[in-house]
Scaffold this motif. Structure first.
Motif, PDB file in Angstrom:
ATOM      1  N   ALA A  43       8.234 -14.189 -27.942  1.00  0.00           N
ATOM      2  CA  ALA A  43       9.347 -14.912 -27.311  1.00  0.00           C
ATOM      3  C   ALA A  43       9.517 -16.297 -27.929  1.00  0.00           C
ATOM      4  CB  ALA A  43       9.120 -15.020 -25.808  1.00  0.00           C
ATOM      5  N   ILE A  44       8.429 -16.981 -28.199  1.00  0.00           N
ATOM      6  CA  ILE A  44       8.501 -18.325 -28.798  1.00  0.00           C
ATOM      7  C   ILE A  44       9.058 -18.242 -30.218  1.00  0.00           C
ATOM      8  CG2 ILE A  44       7.086 -20.225 -29.702  1.00  0.00           C
ATOM      9  CD1 ILE A  44       5.325 -19.831 -27.162  1.00  0.00           C
ATOM     10  N   VAL A  45       8.587 -17.276 -30.996  1.00  0.00           N
ATOM     11  CA  VAL A  45       9.089 -17.120 -32.367  1.00  0.00           C
ATOM     12  C   VAL A  45      10.575 -16.774 -32.347  1.00  0.00           C
ATOM     13  CG1 VAL A  45       8.924 -15.687 -34.451  1.00  0.00           C
ATOM     14  CG2 VAL A  45       6.844 -16.560 -33.370  1.00  0.00           C
ATOM     15  N   SER A  46      10.960 -15.840 -31.500  1.00  0.00           N
ATOM     16  CA  SER A  46      12.362 -15.446 -31.394  1.00  0.00           C
ATOM     17  C   SER A  46      13.232 -16.633 -30.969  1.00  0.00           C
ATOM     18  CB  SER A  46      12.500 -14.296 -30.395  1.00  0.00           C
ATOM     19  OG  SER A  46      13.837 -13.925 -30.246  1.00  0.00           O
ATOM     20  N   SER A  47      12.790 -17.373 -29.977  1.00  0.00           N
ATOM     21  CA  SER A  47      13.542 -18.543 -29.517  1.00  0.00           C
ATOM     22  C   SER A  47      13.613 -19.625 -30.591  1.00  0.00           C
ATOM     23  CB  SER A  47      12.918 -19.112 -28.246  1.00  0.00           C
ATOM     24  OG  SER A  47      13.127 -18.250 -27.156  1.00  0.00           O
ATOM     25  N   SER A  48      12.557 -19.765 -31.374  1.00  0.00           N
ATOM     26  CA  SER A  48      12.557 -20.753 -32.458  1.00  0.00           C
ATOM     27  C   SER A  48      13.554 -20.374 -33.545  1.00  0.00           C
ATOM     28  CB  SER A  48      11.157 -20.885 -33.059  1.00  0.00           C
ATOM     29  OG  SER A  48      10.253 -21.341 -32.086  1.00  0.00           O
ATOM     30  N   PHE A  49      13.585 -19.102 -33.906  1.00  0.00           N
ATOM     31  CA  PHE A  49      14.583 -18.635 -34.885  1.00  0.00           C
ATOM     32  C   PHE A  49      15.994 -18.791 -34.329  1.00  0.00           C
ATOM     33  CE2 PHE A  49      11.141 -16.082 -37.030  1.00  0.00           C
ATOM     34  CZ  PHE A  49      11.226 -16.751 -38.244  1.00  0.00           C
ATOM     35  N   PHE A  50      16.159 -18.512 -33.025  1.00  0.00           N
ATOM     36  CA  PHE A  50      17.459 -18.738 -32.401  1.00  0.00           C
ATOM     37  C   PHE A  50      17.883 -20.193 -32.549  1.00  0.00           C
ATOM     38  CE2 PHE A  50      19.328 -20.941 -28.863  1.00  0.00           C
ATOM     39  CZ  PHE A  50      20.629 -20.463 -28.931  1.00  0.00           C
ATOM     40  N   LEU A  51      16.994 -21.116 -32.206  1.00  0.00           N
ATOM     41  CA  LEU A  51      17.331 -22.533 -32.250  1.00  0.00           C
ATOM     42  C   LEU A  51      17.721 -22.962 -33.663  1.00  0.00           C
ATOM     43  CD1 LEU A  51      17.606 -25.207 -30.770  1.00  0.00           C
ATOM     44  CD2 LEU A  51      15.149 -25.571 -31.126  1.00  0.00           C
ATOM     45  N   VAL A  89      16.233 -28.694 -21.123  1.00  0.00           N
ATOM     46  CA  VAL A  89      14.985 -28.784 -20.391  1.00  0.00           C
ATOM     47  C   VAL A  89      13.956 -27.780 -20.914  1.00  0.00           C
ATOM     48  CG1 VAL A  89      13.980 -28.459 -18.079  1.00  0.00           C
ATOM     49  CG2 VAL A  89      16.185 -29.600 -18.331  1.00  0.00           C
ATOM     50  N   THR A  90      14.434 -26.665 -21.438  1.00  0.00           N
ATOM     51  CA  THR A  90      13.549 -25.560 -21.802  1.00  0.00           C
ATOM     52  C   THR A  90      12.557 -25.913 -22.901  1.00  0.00           C
ATOM     53  OG1 THR A  90      15.202 -23.949 -21.115  1.00  0.00           O
ATOM     54  CG2 THR A  90      13.466 -23.151 -22.566  1.00  0.00           C
ATOM     55  N   LEU A  91      13.016 -26.519 -23.986  1.00  0.00           N
ATOM     56  CA  LEU A  91      12.101 -26.825 -25.094  1.00  0.00           C
ATOM     57  C   LEU A  91      10.936 -27.711 -24.651  1.00  0.00           C
ATOM     58  CD1 LEU A  91      11.292 -26.545 -28.044  1.00  0.00           C
ATOM     59  CD2 LEU A  91      12.871 -28.431 -28.565  1.00  0.00           C
ATOM     60  N   PRO A  92      11.191 -28.833 -23.962  1.00  0.00           N
ATOM     61  CA  PRO A  92      10.041 -29.617 -23.499  1.00  0.00           C
ATOM     62  C   PRO A  92       9.146 -28.844 -22.527  1.00  0.00           C
ATOM     63  CG  PRO A  92      12.064 -30.897 -23.277  1.00  0.00           C
ATOM     64  CD  PRO A  92      12.454 -29.515 -23.702  1.00  0.00           C
ATOM     65  N   LYS A 114       5.073 -21.574 -13.962  1.00  0.00           N
ATOM     66  CA  LYS A 114       5.866 -21.124 -12.810  1.00  0.00           C
ATOM     67  C   LYS A 114       7.290 -21.674 -12.871  1.00  0.00           C
ATOM     68  CE  LYS A 114       3.328 -22.490  -9.416  1.00  0.00           C
ATOM     69  NZ  LYS A 114       2.719 -22.741  -8.096  1.00  0.00           N
ATOM     70  N   TRP A 115       7.452 -22.827 -13.471  1.00  0.00           N
ATOM     71  CA  TRP A 115       8.773 -23.435 -13.633  1.00  0.00           C
ATOM     72  C   TRP A 115       9.410 -23.042 -14.963  1.00  0.00           C
ATOM     73  CZ3 TRP A 115      11.003 -25.729  -9.625  1.00  0.00           C
ATOM     74  CH2 TRP A 115      10.173 -26.115  -8.575  1.00  0.00           C
ATOM     75  N   THR A 116       8.598 -22.973 -15.996  1.00  0.00           N
ATOM     76  CA  THR A 116       9.118 -22.695 -17.338  1.00  0.00           C
ATOM     77  C   THR A 116       9.709 -21.298 -17.439  1.00  0.00           C
ATOM     78  OG1 THR A 116       7.456 -24.186 -18.274  1.00  0.00           O
ATOM     79  CG2 THR A 116       8.515 -22.633 -19.794  1.00  0.00           C
ATOM     80  N   MET A 117       8.989 -20.301 -16.957  1.00  0.00           N
ATOM     81  CA  MET A 117       9.416 -18.915 -17.133  1.00  0.00           C
ATOM     82  C   MET A 117      10.813 -18.643 -16.575  1.00  0.00           C
ATOM     83  SD  MET A 117       9.915 -15.626 -15.918  1.00  0.00           S
ATOM     84  CE  MET A 117       9.248 -15.678 -14.275  1.00  0.00           C
ATOM     85  N   PRO A 118      11.116 -18.973 -15.315  1.00  0.00           N
ATOM     86  CA  PRO A 118      12.457 -18.639 -14.827  1.00  0.00           C
ATOM     87  C   PRO A 118      13.567 -19.426 -15.521  1.00  0.00           C
ATOM     88  CG  PRO A 118      11.195 -19.784 -13.136  1.00  0.00           C
ATOM     89  CD  PRO A 118      10.259 -19.499 -14.261  1.00  0.00           C
ATOM     90  N   ILE A 119      13.282 -20.679 -15.881  1.00  0.00           N
ATOM     91  CA  ILE A 119      14.300 -21.480 -16.569  1.00  0.00           C
ATOM     92  C   ILE A 119      14.543 -20.936 -17.965  1.00  0.00           C
ATOM     93  CG2 ILE A 119      14.820 -23.779 -17.501  1.00  0.00           C
ATOM     94  CD1 ILE A 119      13.291 -24.906 -15.023  1.00  0.00           C
ATOM     95  N   TRP A 120      13.475 -20.656 -18.699  1.00  0.00           N
ATOM     96  CA  TRP A 120      13.582 -20.106 -20.060  1.00  0.00           C
ATOM     97  C   TRP A 120      14.283 -18.751 -20.018  1.00  0.00           C
ATOM     98  CZ3 TRP A 120       8.623 -18.832 -23.341  1.00  0.00           C
ATOM     99  CH2 TRP A 120       8.988 -18.588 -24.677  1.00  0.00           C
TER     100      TRP A 120
END
Length: 147
Positions: A43-51, A89-92, A114-120
């Protein structure tokens, strides 16, 4: 691959992130931490390529999301605005969630996750929805006429 391919590629990367964030959550809730780790790395790699793709696209093409009115605007703009605000907010949050992992501070990781997952997850899902609105369902004139 050209610049015009990036919106679909970026939406696909967001969809991949959505799947792996969801799977990662599912695995950790069942105690499968190795599978959780693999999913979250994906998920982090995919999101990084997206960004990276998002930045490249918008530096070259500019903004394409305006031009809606009426009923479509009533659905689209709340999704877009919440997506953009939470994306900042998601990246930080992701970084703050990862730091305790590297320090092996699992309780801190759990508390922020608990906060990161639903926001991401929300940002990933709404990213796909924004793509569908702009490029598939209701393309504004600026998109319908081409780059």
């Amino acid at each position: 691959m050209s610049i015009s391919d990036l919106p679909a590629t970026n939406a696909s990367l967001n969809a991949i992130s959505t799947v792996f964030i969801s799977l990662g959550w599912w695995f950790i809730r069942r105690g499968f931490w190795r599978q959780h780790i693999a999913c979250m790395i994906t998920a982090i790699v995919s999101s990084s390529f997206f960004l990276a793709g998002y930045i490249v696209y918008h530096l070259n093409v500019g903004e394409k999301s305006s031009g809606y009115s009426g009923l479509i605007a009533w659905f689209y703009f709340p999704i877009l605005i919440s997506h953009i605000l939470l994306a900042f907010v998601t990246l930080p949050l992701v970084i703050m969630t990862l730091v305790p992992v590297f320090r092996r501070r699992w309780e801190s990781h759990r508390r922020i996750a608990k906060w990161t997952m639903p926001i991401w997850l929300y940002v990933s899902v709404t990213g796909v929805l924004v793509y569908l609105f702009i490029y598939r369902w209701f393309p504004p004139e600026s998109v319908a006429l081409g780059p």
